[in-house]
Motif scaffolding. Structure first.
Motif, PDB file in Angstrom:
ATOM      1  N   GLY A  21      47.132  36.035  58.841  1.00  0.00           N
ATOM      2  CA  GLY A  21      45.809  35.467  58.673  1.00  0.00           C
ATOM      3  C   GLY A  21      44.922  36.087  57.622  1.00  0.00           C
ATOM      4  O   GLY A  21      43.908  35.490  57.252  1.00  0.00           O
ATOM      5  N   CYS A  22      45.252  37.286  57.113  1.00  0.00           N
ATOM      6  CA  CYS A  22      44.364  37.989  56.181  1.00  0.00           C
ATOM      7  C   CYS A  22      44.854  37.925  54.737  1.00  0.00           C
ATOM      8  O   CYS A  22      44.075  38.102  53.798  1.00  0.00           O
ATOM      9  N   ALA A  23      46.138  37.657  54.536  1.00  0.00           N
ATOM     10  CA  ALA A  23      46.734  37.777  53.208  1.00  0.00           C
ATOM     11  C   ALA A  23      46.174  36.775  52.203  1.00  0.00           C
ATOM     12  O   ALA A  23      46.168  37.043  51.000  1.00  0.00           O
ATOM     13  N   ALA A  24      45.698  35.621  52.668  1.00  0.00           N
ATOM     14  CA  ALA A  24      45.139  34.643  51.725  1.00  0.00           C
ATOM     15  C   ALA A  24      43.908  35.205  51.029  1.00  0.00           C
ATOM     16  O   ALA A  24      43.696  34.972  49.829  1.00  0.00           O
ATOM     17  N   ALA A  25      43.091  35.945  51.758  1.00  0.00           N
ATOM     18  CA  ALA A  25      41.921  36.575  51.148  1.00  0.00           C
ATOM     19  C   ALA A  25      42.346  37.652  50.166  1.00  0.00           C
ATOM     20  O   ALA A  25      41.785  37.776  49.064  1.00  0.00           O
ATOM     21  N   ILE A  26      43.353  38.435  50.533  1.00  0.00           N
ATOM     22  CA  ILE A  26      43.815  39.508  49.653  1.00  0.00           C
ATOM     23  C   ILE A  26      44.379  38.941  48.361  1.00  0.00           C
ATOM     24  O   ILE A  26      44.126  39.471  47.269  1.00  0.00           O
ATOM     25  N   ALA A  27      45.108  37.830  48.441  1.00  0.00           N
ATOM     26  CA  ALA A  27      45.631  37.185  47.232  1.00  0.00           C
ATOM     27  C   ALA A  27      44.493  36.759  46.313  1.00  0.00           C
ATOM     28  O   ALA A  27      44.566  36.940  45.086  1.00  0.00           O
ATOM     29  N   ALA A  28      43.439  36.196  46.875  1.00  0.00           N
ATOM     30  CA  ALA A  28      42.296  35.771  46.058  1.00  0.00           C
ATOM     31  C   ALA A  28      41.628  36.969  45.404  1.00  0.00           C
ATOM     32  O   ALA A  28      41.213  36.911  44.233  1.00  0.00           O
ATOM     33  N   TRP A  29      41.527  38.074  46.124  1.00  0.00           N
ATOM     34  CA  TRP A  29      40.878  39.266  45.562  1.00  0.00           C
ATOM     35  C   TRP A  29      41.708  39.871  44.432  1.00  0.00           C
ATOM     36  O   TRP A  29      41.153  40.250  43.398  1.00  0.00           O
ATOM     37  N   THR A  30      42.994  39.988  44.618  1.00  0.00           N
ATOM     38  CA  THR A  30      43.807  40.568  43.533  1.00  0.00           C
ATOM     39  C   THR A  30      43.836  39.644  42.326  1.00  0.00           C
ATOM     40  O   THR A  30      43.877  40.109  41.195  1.00  0.00           O
ATOM     41  N   ASP A  31      43.787  38.323  42.552  1.00  0.00           N
ATOM     42  CA  ASP A  31      43.686  37.375  41.434  1.00  0.00           C
ATOM     43  C   ASP A  31      42.438  37.634  40.603  1.00  0.00           C
ATOM     44  O   ASP A  31      42.433  37.425  39.383  1.00  0.00           O
ATOM     45  N   ALA A  32      41.377  38.055  41.272  1.00  0.00           N
ATOM     46  CA  ALA A  32      40.104  38.315  40.584  1.00  0.00           C
ATOM     47  C   ALA A  32      40.064  39.686  39.926  1.00  0.00           C
ATOM     48  O   ALA A  32      39.031  40.080  39.384  1.00  0.00           O
ATOM     49  N   GLY A  33      41.177  40.420  39.971  1.00  0.00           N
ATOM     50  CA  GLY A  33      41.250  41.717  39.308  1.00  0.00           C
ATOM     51  C   GLY A  33      40.855  42.888  40.169  1.00  0.00           C
ATOM     52  O   GLY A  33      40.740  44.014  39.665  1.00  0.00           O
ATOM     53  N   ARG A  34      40.674  42.668  41.464  1.00  0.00           N
ATOM     54  CA  ARG A  34      40.324  43.770  42.344  1.00  0.00           C
ATOM     55  C   ARG A  34      41.581  44.492  42.821  1.00  0.00           C
ATOM     56  O   ARG A  34      42.651  43.902  42.897  1.00  0.00           O
ATOM     57  N   GLU A  35      41.425  45.759  43.155  1.00  0.00           N
ATOM     58  CA  GLU A  35      42.547  46.583  43.619  1.00  0.00           C
ATOM     59  C   GLU A  35      42.550  46.622  45.147  1.00  0.00           C
ATOM     60  O   GLU A  35      41.532  46.935  45.755  1.00  0.00           O
TER      61      GLU A  35
END
Length: 244
Positions: A21-35
């Motif tokens: 349930g949490c990985a979709a948010a993490i994918a969006a964040w790493t796409d935006a250049g966040r670590e």
């Protein structure tokens, strides 16, 4: 969700905890250049009834590393607490505080630390212990007099100061909470979230007779759509956010 941050650290108990349930948010964040980095308290060695822990732990570690890579996370660490019997207390808080000092995140992510998932759906002791310890360790990480041995090891306190307000942990975001306060649009990352969960194939195949892809897609899509009803009717990943 707050978006004025660059580094996040996710701290959970087991392989697959973030993928449900949490990985979709993490994918969006790493796409935006966040670590984003992961720290897991265990290797999930007690998670599959048909596999001896000595075989299960290394297998689940490999699946977790592959799963993290799908959503843009390259750094995955394990604290080697015993799966199923994690103890809340100073030792766990110290290990998590050390990870926070090492990674120096502004955002810390963890999983539901309450006794239930809402209603009568009972939570596991490991989730409760790690979630609660993570909330506490966010403060421990900034106090040099709590676990002073960490400073002696070169892990300096990570805490905000008046003239550098972006230093330190600024929020702890709890996934899987029955009382969410914030949400992230799951749409951009949902397909990778499905593929990320699918990397835990051995675990899924032990859990259900359903086709693994059907299982993962149905589950995560259903979670996101149901959560979205509370947040503008768009598929969403929800968090209960505790500012610091």
């Amino acid at each position: 969700m707050p978006d004025d941050w660059q580094r996040a650290l996710a701290v959970v108990a087991h392989p697959d905890d973030l993928e449900y349930g949490c990985a979709a948010a993490i994918a969006a964040w790493t796409d935006a250049g966040r670590e984003v980095s992961y720290v897991l308290a265990t290797r999930g060695e007690a998670g599959i009834d048909t596999l001896d822990p000595a075989r299960c732990g290394p297998l689940r570690e490999r699946e977790q590393r592959a799963s993290a890579a799908v959503v843009g996370v390259s750094e995955v660490a394990f604290l080697d607490h015993a799966d199923g019997v994690i103890e809340y207390g100073p030792a766990l808080r110290r290990d998590i505080a050390a990870a926070i000092r090492r990674h120096r995140p502004e955002l810390v992510i963890t999983l539901n630390h309450r006794d239930t998932w809402g209603g009568t759906a009972w939570n596991t002791p490991d989730h409760v212990a790690v979630g609660r310890a993570t909330l506490d360790a966010a403060g421990d990480a900034g106090n040099r007099w709590i676990f002073p041995e960490l400073t002696e090891q070169g892990l300096q306190p990570w805490d905000g100061v008046r003239w550098v307000p972006w230093d330190g942990v600024r929020w702890v975001a709890v996934a899987g909470s029955a009382s969410p306060t914030h949400a992230v649009d799951a749409t951009p990352g949902l397909e990778r979230a499905v593929r990320s969960l699918l990397e835990h194939r051995t675990y899924i195949e032990a859990l259900t007779d359903e086709d693994p892809e059907t299982y993962a897609r149905t589950l995560l899509t259903g979670f996101a759509e149901e959560t979205g009803k509370r947040f503008g009717n768009r598929p969403a990943v929800a968090f209960e956010v505790f500012p610091r």
